[in-house]
Design an enzyme around this catalytic site. Structure first.
Site, PDB file in Angstrom:
ATOM      1  N   SER A 110      44.459  37.402  37.949  1.00  0.00           N
ATOM      2  CA  SER A 110      43.156  37.446  39.011  1.00  0.00           C
ATOM      3  C   SER A 110      42.537  39.139  38.718  1.00  0.00           C
ATOM      4  O   SER A 110      43.021  39.839  37.789  1.00  0.00           O
ATOM      5  CB  SER A 110      43.278  37.683  40.604  1.00  0.00           C
ATOM      6  OG  SER A 110      43.919  39.402  40.949  1.00  0.00           O
ATOM      7  N   TYR A 136      51.284  43.705  44.658  1.00  0.00           N
ATOM      8  CA  TYR A 136      50.154  42.389  44.216  1.00  0.00           C
ATOM      9  C   TYR A 136      49.601  42.274  42.614  1.00  0.00           C
ATOM     10  O   TYR A 136      49.343  42.184  41.843  1.00  0.00           O
ATOM     11  CB  TYR A 136      48.700  41.987  45.188  1.00  0.00           C
ATOM     12  CG  TYR A 136      48.404  40.514  44.819  1.00  0.00           C
ATOM     13  CD1 TYR A 136      49.347  39.521  44.515  1.00  0.00           C
ATOM     14  CD2 TYR A 136      46.936  40.597  44.013  1.00  0.00           C
ATOM     15  CE1 TYR A 136      48.602  38.005  44.200  1.00  0.00           C
ATOM     16  CE2 TYR A 136      46.153  39.662  43.666  1.00  0.00           C
ATOM     17  CZ  TYR A 136      47.080  38.791  43.829  1.00  0.00           C
ATOM     18  OH  TYR A 136      46.349  37.647  43.337  1.00  0.00           O
TER      19      TYR A 136
END
Length: 160
Positions: A110, A136
């Site tokens: 991402s 993350y």
């Protein structure tokens, strides 16, 4: 319906007629487990080898995001353990099978990799305060870095 099944149906439809009209998507999941175990990745790899003698693509799409501070059974911070080490282990266990098939490996990441740094001296946030966004971002950056390095190594040995 789980996201992976919806995404898998989309992929199956997208590949029909492009690669072949005979497209089969083989799913492997954590079977509802809330903490990923690398042992389940090893079992999935054996399952895949037994059920899929020919693999055209392996899509690494497992992942968690913005989780509270948790650890995998092996002691990894949950997001790096799931989003990176799980994929790394699966690819490693399937690599010879994938190469024999001439398969492609697709790493799903991402834009959050732009938020990431790799904290080699504190990979699991044991010496700093845990921040789910930093964790993350680190896991997504690890995906990107691993993808580039895997490609470099496979190209250097003339792997298909």
């Amino acid at each position: 319906m789980q996201r992976s099944y919806v995404f898998g149906g989309f992929l199956r439809d997208a590949f029909k007629g492009v690669i072949s009209d005979d497209v089969d998507i083989l799913f492997r999941s954590r079977n509802g487990s809330t903490v990923p175990y690398l042992e389940s990745v090893a079992k999935a790899a054996e399952d895949i080898k037994a059920k899929a003698p020919q693999i055209d693509a392996l899509i690494n799409n497992a992942g968690v995001m913005q989780t509270p501070e948790r650890k995998t059974k092996q002691g990894f911070e949950l997001q790096i353990g799931t989003n990176h080490f799980g994929h790394f282990k699966l690819n490693s266990l399937l690599l010879s099978h994938l190469e024999q098939s001439g398969a492609r490996i697709v790493a799903v990441s991402s834009i959050a990799h732009k938020l990431g740094d790799i904290y080699l001296d504190d990979l699991n946030f044991e010496n700093s305060s845990y921040d789910p966004t930093r964790a993350y971002g680190q896991s997504k950056l690890a995906n990107i870095m691993y993808g580039f390095e895997l490609q470099r190594r496979l190209e250097s040995r003339k792997s298909p």
